[in-house]
Design an enzyme around this catalytic site. Sequence first.
Site, mmCIF file in Angstrom:
data_model
loop_
_atom_site.group_PDB
_atom_site.id
_atom_site.type_symbol
_atom_site.label_atom_id
_atom_site.label_comp_id
_atom_site.label_asym_id
_atom_site.label_seq_id
_atom_site.Cartn_x
_atom_site.Cartn_y
_atom_site.Cartn_z
ATOM 1 N N SER A 187 -9.795 -0.030 7.215
ATOM 2 C CA SER A 187 -9.833 -0.137 5.582
ATOM 3 C C SER A 187 -7.911 -1.961 5.203
ATOM 4 O O SER A 187 -8.503 -1.121 4.029
ATOM 5 C CB SER A 187 -7.753 0.568 5.490
ATOM 6 O OG SER A 187 -8.888 2.032 5.511
ATOM 7 N N SER A 211 -9.747 1.614 2.607
ATOM 8 C CA SER A 211 -8.772 3.138 1.852
ATOM 9 C C SER A 211 -7.456 1.947 1.230
ATOM 10 O O SER A 211 -7.437 2.337 0.198
ATOM 11 C CB SER A 211 -8.119 3.751 2.948
ATOM 12 O OG SER A 211 -6.937 3.214 3.803
ATOM 13 N N LYS A 269 1.282 -0.898 0.074
ATOM 14 C CA LYS A 269 -0.059 -0.278 0.217
ATOM 15 C C LYS A 269 1.107 1.313 0.237
ATOM 16 O O LYS A 269 1.893 1.095 0.679
ATOM 17 C CB LYS A 269 -1.257 -0.076 1.128
ATOM 18 C CG LYS A 269 -1.765 1.150 1.640
ATOM 19 C CD LYS A 269 -2.762 1.126 2.299
ATOM 20 C CE LYS A 269 -3.817 2.004 2.518
ATOM 21 N NZ LYS A 269 -4.373 1.874 3.647
HETATM 22 N N1 GLN Z 1 -12.899 4.146 6.466
HETATM 23 C C1 GLN Z 1 -12.103 4.651 7.030
HETATM 24 C C2 GLN Z 1 -12.456 6.392 7.375
HETATM 25 O O1 GLN Z 1 -12.414 7.061 6.227
HETATM 26 C C3 GLN Z 1 -11.886 3.662 7.619
HETATM 27 C C4 GLN Z 1 -10.092 4.416 6.982
HETATM 28 C C5 GLN Z 1 -9.134 3.531 7.679
HETATM 29 O O2 GLN Z 1 -9.571 2.384 8.517
HETATM 30 N N2 GLN Z 1 -8.048 3.855 7.081
HETATM 31 O O3 GLN Z 1 -11.669 6.927 8.843
#
Ligand code: GLN
Length: 498
Positions: free
Chosen positions: A189, A165, A82
Site C-alpha cells: 500500500s 490503500s 494517512k
Molecule cells: N492491496 C492489498 C490489500 O488489499 C494491500 C493493502 C495494504 O498494503 N494495506 O490487502
Amino acid sequence: MTSHSTDLHDLSVTALAEQLRTRQVSAVETAQHFLDRAKAQQNLGAYVALNEEATLAQARAADALLATGNAGTLTGVPIAHKDIFVTRDFPTTAGSKILDGYLSPFDATVVTRLAEAGAVTLGKLNCDEFAMGSANENSAVAPVGFDAPAPVRNPWDLSRVPGGSSGGSAVAVAARLAPAVTGTDTGGSIRQPASFCGVTGIKPTYGRASRYGMIAFASSLDQAGPMARSAEDCALLLSAMCGPDLDRDSTSLDRPVENFGATLGNDIAGLRIGVPEEFFGDGLSADVRAAVDAALQEYVKLGAKLVPIHLPRTELSIPVYYILAPAEASSNLSRFDGVKFGHRAKHYTDLVDMYKKTRAEGFGDEVKRRIMIGAYVLSEGYYDAYYLQAQKIRRMIADDFQAAFQHCDVIAGPAAPTVAWELGAKSDPLANYLADIYTLPASLAGLPGMSLPAGFGAGGMPVGLQLIGNYFRESQLLGAAHRFQQATDFHLRRPLAL
Ligand code: GLN
C-alpha cells in the site's frame, strides 16, 4: 509568472527545511500555502480531514523554535498523515463508517516522532477502509468538500485510480498538496500507489516503525513509511519515523535510530541488482516492462550489474497473503463492536443484536468479505488446511529471498503489473488481489521495499520501479534510488494540469 509562494510546493523537503532554517520562509506561510492548495484541489479527494487552527498553531510553535536556532530536521515542514494513524487534533476514521465520530485521546508513535522532529500536520489523507484495497475505491468516508464518499482521483488522469490503500497519500504528494506524507504498507500500500502516482515511497523492514496508534489490519505485516517526491526526502522522514518503541509495540525492533540518508552519496559501481524472472512473466503489461527494462539499463550505465535470480514462490504469495491478512484482520477488527469507539447502531434489542447491527452498518463489503474469509480459515477443521499451510509457505517465501540475496545486493522489478487503471474498472475483488503480485512477496518476508518513478507507460501514466533490500538495508535501497534520481528526472515530472 510564478510568485515566491507558488514555488513553495515545488521545493523538496530537504530544500524547504533549509529555507525554513535560514528563515527565508516562515512555517506559518508554508502551512497556509499548502492548506490553500489542499482546498483548491479538493476535487482530487485526497484529504479527509483538515483543522486549520491546529495546523497553524503547530506552525507558529515551529516558527518560535526556528527563531531560537534550535530547529530539528523537519521543523516547520508540513506533512499529512494517512488516516490510519490516530491523531488527537484530527478525527481518525481508517476510511470506515464504523469510526464515525471517533477522536483519539493520543497520537500514534509515528505521528509523535515526526512532530518531535518538527513537522507540522496539515491533515489526514484518504485511504481504503482499514487499508484493504489496491485502488482506494473502498473508502467509506467523504473527502473534504464532499457530502458523501467520492473517489480519490489520480492527478495524472482524473478518470483513473490513484492505487491503494494509501491513495490519498500518493495523490497529496503527486499534486503538491503536501511535500511529504505518511502511508502504511501491509501488502504493497505504499509501493503500489507510489508507482501509480509517480512518487517515491518506502516501507522499512518489519518492526522498524512502531505500530502503536496505527490502526491494525494484519499485525504481522503492517508497516509505516514515508512517501515524498525523492528518495532523499524519504530518507529524511524515515529517519525521524523509525526507532524502538518496546513498551508500546511488542514487535518493535530494539535497534537504534539511524540516519538513513547518511550513505545517499555512496557510489553504486559494482552493485549487484537481482532481477527475478518471476516478476517479468505473462501478467506484466508490455508498457510497464519497457519502462522497467529501461530503468534497469540506466542502472547498468551507472555501474551496477544485473544478476538473473529466481523467487520461485512469487505466485503463491497471493493465496498466502489473502489467507493470512484476512485471518489477522478478522481478529483485529473484533474490537469494533459499538461499545468502545465510533459508530453504534441506534436500534437494537440486546447486546448481541447491538454488535451485529453495528458491524453490519459500520463495515463496508470488502472488510466484511475479509472478516468472513479470516474467520473461516481460522476455524476448526480449516485452520490446518489453510492458515497453517499459508504460514509454512510464508516461511519458504522468506527463505527464497535469503537464497537470492546470496547472489545480489538488491532486487529490482516492477511494483505493479500495469499502470493505474480506470475508476470502476476492477469491480471484481480477485482482479484487485492479483494486481498485488509483485509487492506481496517482500511484505510476507518482512523485507524493506520501495517504489520510485522510473518512466511512463500507457496513457502517459507513471511506472514505478520496485527495489527490495535485505533486512535493515534501507540506507542501501535509498542510496540506489537516489543515484537513479540524480541521473533521471522522472521524479520531478508533474501532471500537466498542475
Ligand atoms: N492491496 C492489498 C490489500 O488489499 C494491500 C493493502 C495494504 O498494503 N494495506 O490487502
